[in-house]
Design an enzyme around this catalytic site. Structure first.
Site, PDB file in Angstrom:
ATOM      1  CG  ASP A  98      -8.020  28.746  50.923  1.00  0.00           C
ATOM      2  OD1 ASP A  98      -7.535  28.437  49.820  1.00  0.00           O
ATOM      3  OD2 ASP A  98      -9.230  28.990  51.103  1.00  0.00           O
ATOM      4  CG  ASP A 202      -7.509  29.807  45.376  1.00  0.00           C
ATOM      5  OD1 ASP A 202      -8.708  29.897  45.644  1.00  0.00           O
ATOM      6  OD2 ASP A 202      -6.920  30.605  44.614  1.00  0.00           O
ATOM      7  CD  GLU A 260     -11.405  27.321  43.332  1.00  0.00           C
ATOM      8  OE1 GLU A 260     -12.400  28.050  43.274  1.00  0.00           O
ATOM      9  OE2 GLU A 260     -10.255  27.763  43.234  1.00  0.00           O
ATOM     10  CG  HIS A 333     -15.351  31.574  49.819  1.00  0.00           C
ATOM     11  ND1 HIS A 333     -15.016  30.246  49.661  1.00  0.00           N
ATOM     12  CD2 HIS A 333     -14.415  32.265  49.148  1.00  0.00           C
ATOM     13  CE1 HIS A 333     -13.929  30.152  48.921  1.00  0.00           C
ATOM     14  NE2 HIS A 333     -13.540  31.367  48.601  1.00  0.00           N
ATOM     15  CG  ASP A 334     -15.441  31.473  45.515  1.00  0.00           C
ATOM     16  OD1 ASP A 334     -15.190  32.603  45.971  1.00  0.00           O
ATOM     17  OD2 ASP A 334     -14.573  30.612  45.315  1.00  0.00           O
TER      18      ASP A 334
HETATM   19  C1  NOJ Z   1     -11.025  30.779  44.295  1.00  0.00           C
HETATM   20  C2  NOJ Z   1     -11.421  31.365  45.606  1.00  0.00           C
HETATM   21  O1  NOJ Z   1     -12.325  30.513  46.236  1.00  0.00           O
HETATM   22  C3  NOJ Z   1     -11.980  32.726  45.306  1.00  0.00           C
HETATM   23  O2  NOJ Z   1     -12.626  33.291  46.416  1.00  0.00           O
HETATM   24  C4  NOJ Z   1     -10.871  33.585  44.791  1.00  0.00           C
HETATM   25  O3  NOJ Z   1     -11.405  34.819  44.375  1.00  0.00           O
HETATM   26  C5  NOJ Z   1     -10.150  32.951  43.600  1.00  0.00           C
HETATM   27  N1  NOJ Z   1      -9.958  31.527  43.754  1.00  0.00           N
HETATM   28  C6  NOJ Z   1      -8.809  33.572  43.409  1.00  0.00           C
HETATM   29  O4  NOJ Z   1      -7.933  33.176  44.428  1.00  0.00           O
END
Ligand code: NOJ
Length: 561
Positions: A98, A202, A260, A333-334
């Site tokens: 990541d 990210d 992302e 995971h989000d």
């Molecule tokens: C996206 C990540 O997937 C998330 O878990 C994180 O809180 C934010 N970016 C900040 O890095």
């Protein structure tokens, strides 16, 4: 489309803290992952994405990195990492890391040096900005609530702030500073030299800022507006940074990168994920985008399965038209678990999981499976706000209570939308704590672990796990591989609650039909072919000649002649 080594592969996301604990401290670790590589190989996945494992205070679960070139001791050390790389390779799997470089942790040495001396080189790595008329520099709200601006530690009496689009412990890195960019290339190269096959990148849209830091029209009663609104305004500047990053790091290593990136448009899709895009691919996050168009849980809509389908299909068409490569997902995971979030209640179960898996695995692009999805994990039942860890859920709970919602109502919102739903430990067996740890797990264990676990599903030929295994194997079948990987995507509209599409190969003439019925009522469909053969089915499915009948939850992939 030019063929790349990652085309035709299946990826799997590991959330290391919750995957497998080897030493009984209640936290997953690298040795735990190594002990499960045979399992991952048996699933058939090719690329493993590890959510952050770097040293971190874990304010945002490792997305706050204090040292980019090391491993947090809770996970192990660099030697363990080398073993993981070797053992994964020996089983034919690649590992991607990541890459979190929109921000670091306030515990990173760069930030500490920067705060200690506002004239240091490191001070230039951050956005240190003067207030406006005794107020914050602008009215942006951070992703996790509150202003994006915070007084610089040690300089609280001065009218100067640092920017943090996420938590205040995640100061934004200033990409306009060349020395900072060099640091980023160095750290990326560090991991590439260790043999990682690439990165999940990210929050990358946030690296561009409007350096005049203007206010934007408020989007809620607090007078602020979500920081993401600023990303869209500055998109035109991002190319210079990302092309440089790619040329200096990813391209020479032929790395696989997945961004992302929210708000992908006709204009930006080629730029980001086309044949010469900044990244190899981007996640399809369009359902989440629809939900998060609202800044707070209280306004989040409950998506229907048809809205979910519409998002996925629009994305498929968008990328196809641009000859771009997409990474479809059901969850990560989000987000809450897809089965609980997108499907009607009667499919919040193993059949729903198999149906969603069938829908996912033949989409155009590289599918990512999130740990636990393959056994059909649903949302975890949280009984009290103290059981949550996620800082965003806690902030939303606080806000809901402040706005007058009862404890139950506030909890219900967190339970429905909270990120911890998908972060609870992986369910390995019916042993205490689902075999995840012999200690006390850092986050509560899913309520159904006695029956919902890997061990129970191994021996059940009809389990979600074995269904996913078959789906992944089918994707790799040389007879289908070309169509699944490069074939045309075509939506097949069969009405509300039915998910269906076609994949066709213009050269060979091969046609595949994917179909899933989420409705209570069964569906009878005359397939558009003179002959049809079922490649895989789940639930109540009957094929008589070219007449297909699907019961509630039934799903199938057919080859049409
Ligand atoms: C996206 C990540 O997937 C998330 O878990 C994180 O809180 C934010 N970016 C900040 O890095």
């Amino acid at each position: 489309m030019e063929h790349k080594w990652w085309h035709g592969k299946t990826a799997y996301q590991i959330y290391p803290k919750s995957f497998c604990d080897s030493n009984g401290d209640g936290l997953g670790d690298l040795k735990g992952i190594i002990s499960k590589l045979d399992y991952l190989q048996s699933l058939g996945v090719d690329i493993l994405w590890l959510s952050p494992i770097y040293p971190s205070p874990f304010v945002d679960q490792g997305y706050d990195i204090a040292d980019y070139e090391n491993i947090d001791p809770i996970f192990g050390n660099l030697e363990d990492f080398d073993v993981l790389m070797r053992e994964a390779k020996a089983r034919g799997m690649d590992v991607i890391m990541d890459l979190v470089v929109n921000h670091c942790s306030s515990e990173h040495a760069w930030f500490k040096k920067a705060c200690a001396d506002l004239n240091s080189e490191e001070a230039g790595y951050f956005y240190f900005v003067k207030g406006k008329d005794g107020q914050f520099p602008n009215n942006l709200r951070s992703y996790f609530g509150g202003s994006v601006w915070e007084k610089i530690p040690g300089h609280e009496d001065e009218d100067i702030y640092y920017s943090h689009y996420f938590a205040k412990e995640q100061p934004d890195l200033n990409w306009y500073n060349e020395k900072l960019r060099e640091q980023v290339y160095k750290l990326v190269t560090f991991w590439l030299n260790k043999g990682v096959a690439g990165f999940r990148v990210d929050a990358i849209l946030s690296i561009v800022k409007d350096l005049s830091f203007p206010d934007l029209p408020p989007d809620d009663a607090d007078g602020m507006t979500h920081a993401a609104k600023m990303n869209a305004r500055n998109l035109s500047q991002i190319g210079q940074f990302l092309n440089e990053l790619k040329a200096r790091t990813f391209a020479p290593h032929d790395s696989f990168t997945v961004g992302e990136v929210l708000t992908v448009t006709k204009e930006s899709v080629t730029e980001f994920a086309g044949p010469n895009g900044y990244f190899s691919t981007l996640f399809d996050l369009s359902p989440r985008e629809l939900v998060e168009a609202n800044p707070h849980y209280r306004d989040y809509p409950n998506l229907t399965v048809d809205q979910f389908k519409e998002c996925v299909f629009n994305t498929q068409e968008l990328y196809q038209q641009a000859d771009a490569f997409v990474a479809p997902i059901i969850e990560n995971h989000d987000e809450p678990r897809g089965v609980s979030y997108y499907l009607p209640e009667h499919l919040h179960n193993a059949q729903g999981a198999k149906l969603l898996g069938t829908f996912l695995m033949f989409l155009r692009g590289i599918p990512f499976i999130y740990q636990g999805q393959e056994i059909g994990m649903t949302n975890t039942k949280f009984e009290h706000i103290d059981e949550f860890n996620d800082l965003f859920a806690k902030e939303e709970y606080r806000l809901s209570r402040e706005e007058g919602k009862s404890e139950q109502e506030a909890l219900a919102l967190c339970a429905r939308h909270g990120r911890d739903n998908a972060r609870t430990p992986m369910l390995w067996s019916d042993e205490p704590n689902a075999g995840f740890t012999t200690g006390t797990p850092w986050l509560r264990v899913h309520q159904d672990y006695k029956t919902l676990n890997v061990k129970a599903q191994e021996s059940d030929p009809l389990s979600p796990l074995n269904h996913y295994r078959k789906l992944i194997a089918l994707r790799k079948d040389p007879k289908l591989h070309e169509t699944v990987t490069y074939g045309n995507f075509e939506r097949n509209e069969l009405g509300a609650g039915v998910l269906s599409y076609l994949r066709t190969n213009q050269e060979s003439g091969q046609r595949l039909l994917v179909i899933a019925n989420t409705n209570h009522e069964s569906l009878t469909y005359q397939v558009p072919a003179s002959e049809a053969c079922a490649l895989i089915t789940t639930g109540e499915v009957e094929l008589q000649g070219t007449t297909l009948t699907l019961g509630c939850g039934g799903a199938a992939i057919l080859e049409l002649k």
